[in-house]
Design an enzyme around this catalytic site. Structure first.
Site, mmCIF file in Angstrom:
data_model
loop_
_atom_site.group_PDB
_atom_site.id
_atom_site.type_symbol
_atom_site.label_atom_id
_atom_site.label_comp_id
_atom_site.label_asym_id
_atom_site.label_seq_id
_atom_site.Cartn_x
_atom_site.Cartn_y
_atom_site.Cartn_z
ATOM 1 N N HIS A 89 37.726 37.954 29.254
ATOM 2 C CA HIS A 89 37.589 36.617 29.258
ATOM 3 C C HIS A 89 35.899 35.796 29.622
ATOM 4 C CE1 HIS A 89 37.193 33.385 32.540
ATOM 5 N NE2 HIS A 89 37.890 32.715 32.333
ATOM 6 N N ASN A 90 35.657 36.465 30.000
ATOM 7 C CA ASN A 90 34.438 36.367 30.790
ATOM 8 C C ASN A 90 33.084 36.734 29.454
ATOM 9 O OD1 ASN A 90 35.380 36.632 33.319
ATOM 10 N ND2 ASN A 90 32.995 37.858 34.080
ATOM 11 N N GLU B 176 34.128 33.369 27.772
ATOM 12 C CA GLU B 176 33.273 32.244 28.497
ATOM 13 C C GLU B 176 31.402 32.255 28.278
ATOM 14 O OE1 GLU B 176 33.836 33.340 33.213
ATOM 15 O OE2 GLU B 176 32.064 32.497 33.584
ATOM 16 N N LYS C 259 39.999 40.752 31.601
ATOM 17 C CA LYS C 259 39.381 40.140 32.523
ATOM 18 C C LYS C 259 37.537 40.510 31.491
ATOM 19 C CE LYS C 259 37.442 37.831 35.530
ATOM 20 N NZ LYS C 259 36.432 38.129 36.569
ATOM 21 N N SER D 92 39.606 34.940 38.439
ATOM 22 C CA SER D 92 39.745 34.523 37.112
ATOM 23 C C SER D 92 39.829 33.506 38.113
ATOM 24 C CB SER D 92 38.718 34.216 36.250
ATOM 25 O OG SER D 92 38.268 33.019 35.884
HETATM 26 P P1 NDP Z 1 30.407 40.503 47.485
HETATM 27 O O1 NDP Z 1 30.496 40.943 46.385
HETATM 28 O O2 NDP Z 1 29.178 39.315 47.818
HETATM 29 O O3 NDP Z 1 30.613 41.481 48.359
HETATM 30 C C1 NDP Z 1 30.820 41.687 49.842
HETATM 31 C C2 NDP Z 1 31.721 42.348 50.379
HETATM 32 O O4 NDP Z 1 31.693 43.626 49.958
HETATM 33 C C3 NDP Z 1 31.671 42.172 51.627
HETATM 34 O O5 NDP Z 1 33.028 41.900 52.162
HETATM 35 C C4 NDP Z 1 31.207 43.287 52.677
HETATM 36 O O6 NDP Z 1 31.279 43.632 53.410
HETATM 37 C C5 NDP Z 1 31.592 44.896 51.192
HETATM 38 N N1 NDP Z 1 30.980 45.595 51.367
HETATM 39 C C6 NDP Z 1 30.018 45.689 50.290
HETATM 40 N N2 NDP Z 1 29.566 47.311 50.206
HETATM 41 C C7 NDP Z 1 30.977 47.082 51.267
HETATM 42 C C8 NDP Z 1 30.692 48.837 51.354
HETATM 43 N N3 NDP Z 1 29.885 50.059 50.970
HETATM 44 N N4 NDP Z 1 31.516 49.363 52.033
HETATM 45 C C9 NDP Z 1 32.277 48.330 52.240
HETATM 46 N N5 NDP Z 1 32.411 46.918 52.446
HETATM 47 C C10 NDP Z 1 31.514 46.692 51.768
HETATM 48 O O7 NDP Z 1 31.878 39.797 47.770
HETATM 49 P P2 NDP Z 1 32.360 38.440 46.569
HETATM 50 O O8 NDP Z 1 33.554 37.850 48.121
HETATM 51 O O9 NDP Z 1 31.129 37.974 46.127
HETATM 52 O O10 NDP Z 1 32.830 39.156 46.089
HETATM 53 C C11 NDP Z 1 33.929 40.302 45.645
HETATM 54 C C12 NDP Z 1 34.647 40.625 44.887
HETATM 55 O O11 NDP Z 1 34.632 39.826 43.627
HETATM 56 C C13 NDP Z 1 33.274 41.398 43.558
HETATM 57 O O12 NDP Z 1 33.931 42.859 43.069
HETATM 58 C C14 NDP Z 1 33.286 40.022 42.587
HETATM 59 O O13 NDP Z 1 32.361 40.836 41.401
HETATM 60 C C15 NDP Z 1 33.900 39.433 42.807
HETATM 61 N N6 NDP Z 1 33.600 38.048 42.530
HETATM 62 C C16 NDP Z 1 35.385 37.390 41.494
HETATM 63 C C17 NDP Z 1 34.437 36.021 41.151
HETATM 64 C C18 NDP Z 1 35.326 35.530 40.554
HETATM 65 O O14 NDP Z 1 35.631 34.609 39.775
HETATM 66 N N7 NDP Z 1 36.478 36.572 40.297
HETATM 67 C C19 NDP Z 1 33.464 35.217 41.819
HETATM 68 C C20 NDP Z 1 32.828 36.260 43.036
HETATM 69 C C21 NDP Z 1 33.092 37.666 42.586
HETATM 70 P P3 NDP Z 1 30.062 43.425 54.409
HETATM 71 O O15 NDP Z 1 30.524 41.946 55.572
HETATM 72 O O16 NDP Z 1 30.461 44.168 56.354
HETATM 73 O O17 NDP Z 1 29.007 43.457 54.112
#
Ligand code: NDP
Length: 482
Positions: free
Chosen positions: A186-187, A190, A183, A128
């Site tokens: 937590h959300n 939130e 987690k 988070s």
């Molecule tokens: P995204 O959720 O937008 O995902 C994009 C990434 O996933 C890119 O690297 C993309 O690769 C890759 N991807 C998508 N599909 C595939 C696939 N089939 N095979 C391999 N790679 C794939 O990225 P975020 O950075 O926003 O979030 C990452 C994770 O963190 C998510 O699970 C999200 O829910 C979580 N998160 C958590 C937050 C927090 O506050 N804890 C905030 C935001 C996100 P490519 O470049 O090739 O498309």
């Protein structure tokens, strides 16, 4: 094999986490499905530390020292499964895969089981704090085997947020899905916290006719009280923001539909199946839902219902006192929402056989995460002292706090109801509190109804056993069932 750890997925979160690791002296292997993103990452951040970019999963895995640690930060759902499979195909027994995305805890349990069968440690880690948290120090909630935790502990402690006493905001939550479960809750908390703040704003805005800037000042003051928290702090900032284009308060030009990505919904769905009332979180999720019901809301404006004027019976001299009532109502409702969230974690711990240390959970939420707040110190102490085992509400500090705030809480809900300003989380939290206070609940009547229409039976207050009344045959005695 030179890298200490690897990160798969270099979008916002993965890139920040990789940089965080590198800034703490770790050699980081980086891989992304689309290589252009990796190249871009190297172009921007290579100078920040030692990175090992790879074009293929095999190359990535080969660049890791053993036992390998690969942290996945990709889109939740099927993409995560795809990446796990690709990694597992080339990893060895004893290696560790960490999913740091927002996975549903049951997916994590399934994945952990599948990986364990192949000798690979799978760790579901809640993270988070958003992009900035991932870079500067997130709150981390890992779940997995003890063995994997031993390997991850120094690394995670290095990159996690540090609370004001210097302790890292990371702890081994429990096995398999425990980390992602915590987690998720937590959300959920939130959501409740944000809705309570939004309700407070609405009460001041419509009930007391205050301007966003004035309300922003109030939140700034509140941030010096028991309510001291990140969400209250950013609320003041949002309310003070003026729109460049129109010169109006930004909050007035933002469309009033609250988005959501699903973790709040999961929290409520799971609470329902565990039979834990999380009324504050549920109402917060539903409030976002109502805000997005465009057709319904447009119809209600076009074909309006009559109702009271939303101005409170509070004159200018009483205004500050009433603002203080709202602050107390917010605090009391917030304690209820947290108490309910912790009850859900406890219930899941029991159900899934996780041994979750609640004091530790409160402790790792003190910094890095979105719900970070001063009063988490108190929550942690309450669980540590054993006085919050049944509910946080019974810990002396919170019990006396809620008791002191109760008249204000009631006064605020009363005004809100009388003047037609919805405050679903304030009022449902108060209803929960009053439900707890009630020696007898009308559930006895519900049991009577259930027995009449469905022979569902009931228990008696004066005798053990299970009873059913022969409703249609007057004069006949009730019969006892075993
Ligand atoms: P995204 O959720 O937008 O995902 C994009 C990434 O996933 C890119 O690297 C993309 O690769 C890759 N991807 C998508 N599909 C595939 C696939 N089939 N095979 C391999 N790679 C794939 O990225 P975020 O950075 O926003 O979030 C990452 C994770 O963190 C998510 O699970 C999200 O829910 C979580 N998160 C958590 C937050 C927090 O506050 N804890 C905030 C935001 C996100 P490519 O470049 O090739 O498309």
């Amino acid at each position: 094999a030179e890298a200490n750890v690897g990160v798969v997925g270099l979008a916002a979160m993965g890139a920040s986490l990789s940089r965080n690791l590198a800034r703490h002296g770790y050699k980081v292997a980086v891989y992304n499905r689309t290589y252009a993103r990796t190249e871009n990452f190297m172009k921007n951040y290579a100078s920040e530390g030692e990175f090992f970019p790879s074009k293929t999963v095999r190359e990535f895995v080969d660049s890791l020292e053993k036992p390998r640690v690969a942290i996945i930060m990709v889109k939740a759902g099927q993409p995560t499964d795809d990446v796990i499979e690709e990694l597992a195909a080339v990893m060895d027994k004893g290696d560790i895969i960490v999913d740091a995305g927002n996975a549903y805890f049951k997916d994590t349990m399934r994945r952990e089981k599948a990986m364990a069968a192949r000798g690979i440690h799978f760790v579901g880690c809640g993270v988070s704090g958003g992009e900035e948290g991932a870079l500067l120090g997130p709150s981390m909630m890992p779940g997995g085997s003890d063995e994997s935790w031993e390997r991850l502990k120094p690394m995670f402690e290095a990159i996690a947020a540090k609370a004001s006493d210097g302790t890292p905001c990371v702890a081994h939550i429990g096995p398999n899905g425990a980390g992602h479960f915590v987690k998720m809750v937590h959300n959920g908390i939130e959501y409740a916290d944000m809705q309570l703040i939004a309700e407070s704003y609405d009460l001041m805005r419509r009930g007391l006719k205050m301007t966003p800037a004035e309300i922003g000042d109030v939140f700034e003051q509140w941030n010096k009280t028991d309510l001291d928290s990140y969400l209250v702090e950013i609320t003041a900032e949002v309310l003070h923001k003026v729109d460049d284009k129109t010169g109006m308060p930004l909050v007035d030009v933002i469309v009033d539909h609250a988005g959501m990505k699903g973790t709040g919904t999961w929290t409520v769905q799971t609470a329902l199946s565990l039979e834990v009332p999380v009324t504050g979180i549920a109402e917060a999720v539903f409030a976002r839902g109502l805000s997005g019901q465009t057709e319904l809301r447009e119809k209600a404006q076009a074909d309006p219902f009559d109702g009271p004027d939303p101005k409170f019976d509070v004159d200018d001299e009483q205004r500050d006192d009433f603002i203080e009532h709202i602050r107390k109502a917010l605090y009391a409702s917030k304690i209820v929402a947290y108490a309910q969230g912790f009850n859900e974690i406890a219930a899941a711990g029991k159900h899934y056989g996780w041994d979750i240390d609640m004091a530790e959970v409160a402790r790792i939420w003190r910094a890095g995460c979105i719900i970070r707040a001063k009063f988490l110190d108190r929550i942690s102490e309450a669980f540590e002292s054993g006085t919050a085992d049944i509910s946080l509400l019974f810990a002396p500090y919170f019990k006396s706090g809620i008791q002191e705030d109760e008249p204000s809480w009631r006064a605020v809900v009363e005004q809100a109801v009388r003047h037609g300003i919805p405050c679903p989380v304030f009022s449902s939290s108060l209803a929960y509190f009053d439900g707890l206070r009630s020696k007898r609940l009308p559930a006895s009547l519900i049991q009577g109804q259930r027995d009449l229409f469905g022979a569902h039976t009931y228990q008696r207050v004066d005798e053990p056993g299970v009873f059913h009344t022969l409703w249609t045959e007057p004069g006949k005695p009730e019969i006892k069932e075993k």
